[in-house]
Motif scaffolding. Structure first.
Motif, PDB file in Angstrom:
ATOM      1  N   CYS A 292      -6.903   2.633   5.127  1.00  0.00           N
ATOM      2  CA  CYS A 292      -5.399   1.495   6.048  1.00  0.00           C
ATOM      3  C   CYS A 292      -5.900   1.876   7.319  1.00  0.00           C
ATOM      4  CB  CYS A 292      -4.326   2.839   6.089  1.00  0.00           C
ATOM      5  SG  CYS A 292      -3.714   2.736   3.907  1.00  0.00           S
ATOM      6  N   PRO A 293      -5.284  -0.015   7.212  1.00  0.00           N
ATOM      7  CA  PRO A 293      -5.701  -0.973   8.706  1.00  0.00           C
ATOM      8  C   PRO A 293      -4.795   0.798   9.759  1.00  0.00           C
ATOM      9  CG  PRO A 293      -4.273  -1.577   7.852  1.00  0.00           C
ATOM     10  CD  PRO A 293      -4.600  -0.849   6.645  1.00  0.00           C
TER      11      PRO A 293
ATOM     12  N   CYS B 210       1.135  -0.920  -0.467  1.00  0.00           N
ATOM     13  CA  CYS B 210       0.201   0.382  -0.062  1.00  0.00           C
ATOM     14  C   CYS B 210       0.470   1.353  -0.144  1.00  0.00           C
ATOM     15  CB  CYS B 210      -1.116  -0.136   1.342  1.00  0.00           C
ATOM     16  SG  CYS B 210      -1.343   1.879   1.705  1.00  0.00           S
TER      17      CYS B 210
ATOM     18  N   CYS C 126      -0.266   3.706   3.836  1.00  0.00           N
ATOM     19  CA  CYS C 126       0.539   3.067   5.030  1.00  0.00           C
ATOM     20  C   CYS C 126       1.528   2.259   5.200  1.00  0.00           C
ATOM     21  CB  CYS C 126      -0.661   2.313   5.636  1.00  0.00           C
ATOM     22  SG  CYS C 126      -1.015   1.002   5.351  1.00  0.00           S
TER      23      CYS C 126
ATOM     24  N   HIS D 179      -4.944   0.426  -0.218  1.00  0.00           N
ATOM     25  CA  HIS D 179      -5.907  -0.052   1.093  1.00  0.00           C
ATOM     26  C   HIS D 179      -6.968   0.984   0.470  1.00  0.00           C
ATOM     27  CE1 HIS D 179      -3.270  -1.810   3.362  1.00  0.00           C
ATOM     28  NE2 HIS D 179      -3.994  -2.727   3.467  1.00  0.00           N
TER      29      HIS D 179
HETATM   30 ZN   LIG Z   1      -2.649   1.362   3.263  1.00  0.00          ZN
END
Ligand SMILES: [Zn+2]
Length: 190
Positions: free
Chosen positions: A146-147, A79, A82, A143
């Motif tokens: 994003c987590p 990604c 991130c 993503h």
């Molecule tokens: Zn991400």
């Protein structure tokens, strides 16, 4: 029947005459160029693909060979927001028509909806499949959410609308009127 066909050295004419689909599952690791684009591919990541060819009347005395290729896989990419791993679904669903020479392919390419391929005695179907998967890769893998919250620079990002994968702004109902935003900024700077 598929034991008579090797996917990297396929006799397209015989394959088209039979008209029976070749349905296979291969480890994604076997695709070196694709593996380079991905975060260390897990050995159990598999790619499902299916190919079928048929003969159709063409402009010349011989029938044309058409090929339909379908594949789907989920590839772990990095990604760009991130830097985590984002499982990216790739899909191929394409028709091809074989022509005798590169010159014919060049000449007829613009007017053809299908992709044109130059006939070879032993066609490498897996190389074509890998080419297609590489072309299906997103330019900027990301993503949806994003987590981990990304570090955003306040300023430009706050003013810019949300962007999709190809950098186009996603229209948003809640997007503030640009003049209102300017007015706010003016107030702040006073
Ligand atoms: Zn991400």
């Amino acid at each position: 029947m598929s034991k008579f066909h090797h996917a990297t050295r396929l006799n397209m004419h015989a394959f088209a005459q039979e008209g029976v689909a070749l349905i296979e599952t291969i480890p994604l690791q076997n695709m070196e160029r694709l593996a380079q684009e991905a975060n260390a591919l897990a050995p159990d990541l598999m790619l499902n693909w299916e190919a079928r060819a048929e003969l159709r009347p063409g402009s010349g005395p011989e029938e044309d060979i058409w090929l339909h290729l379908v594949a789907s896989a989920s590839v772990p990419l990095t990604c760009q927001r991130c830097m985590g791993t984002v499982a990216t679904p790739l899909a191929v669903n394409q028709w091809y028509r074989f022509v005798a020479t590169e010159a014919i392919a060049m000449a007829e390419d613009d007017e053809s909806e299908e992709d044109l391929l130059v006939m070879e005695p032993h066609f490498d179907l897996l190389a074509l499949l890998e080419d297609e998967l590489l072309m299906a890769l997103p330019l900027v893998p990301m993503h949806g959410e994003c987590p981990v919250a990304p570090v955003m620079q306040v300023g430009e990002d706050a003013l810019a609308g949300e962007k999709n994968e190809i950098g186009e702004e996603i229209p948003s109902g809640e997007k503030p009127n640009p003049f209102a935003v300017l007015a706010q900024l003016k107030k702040k700077s006073q």
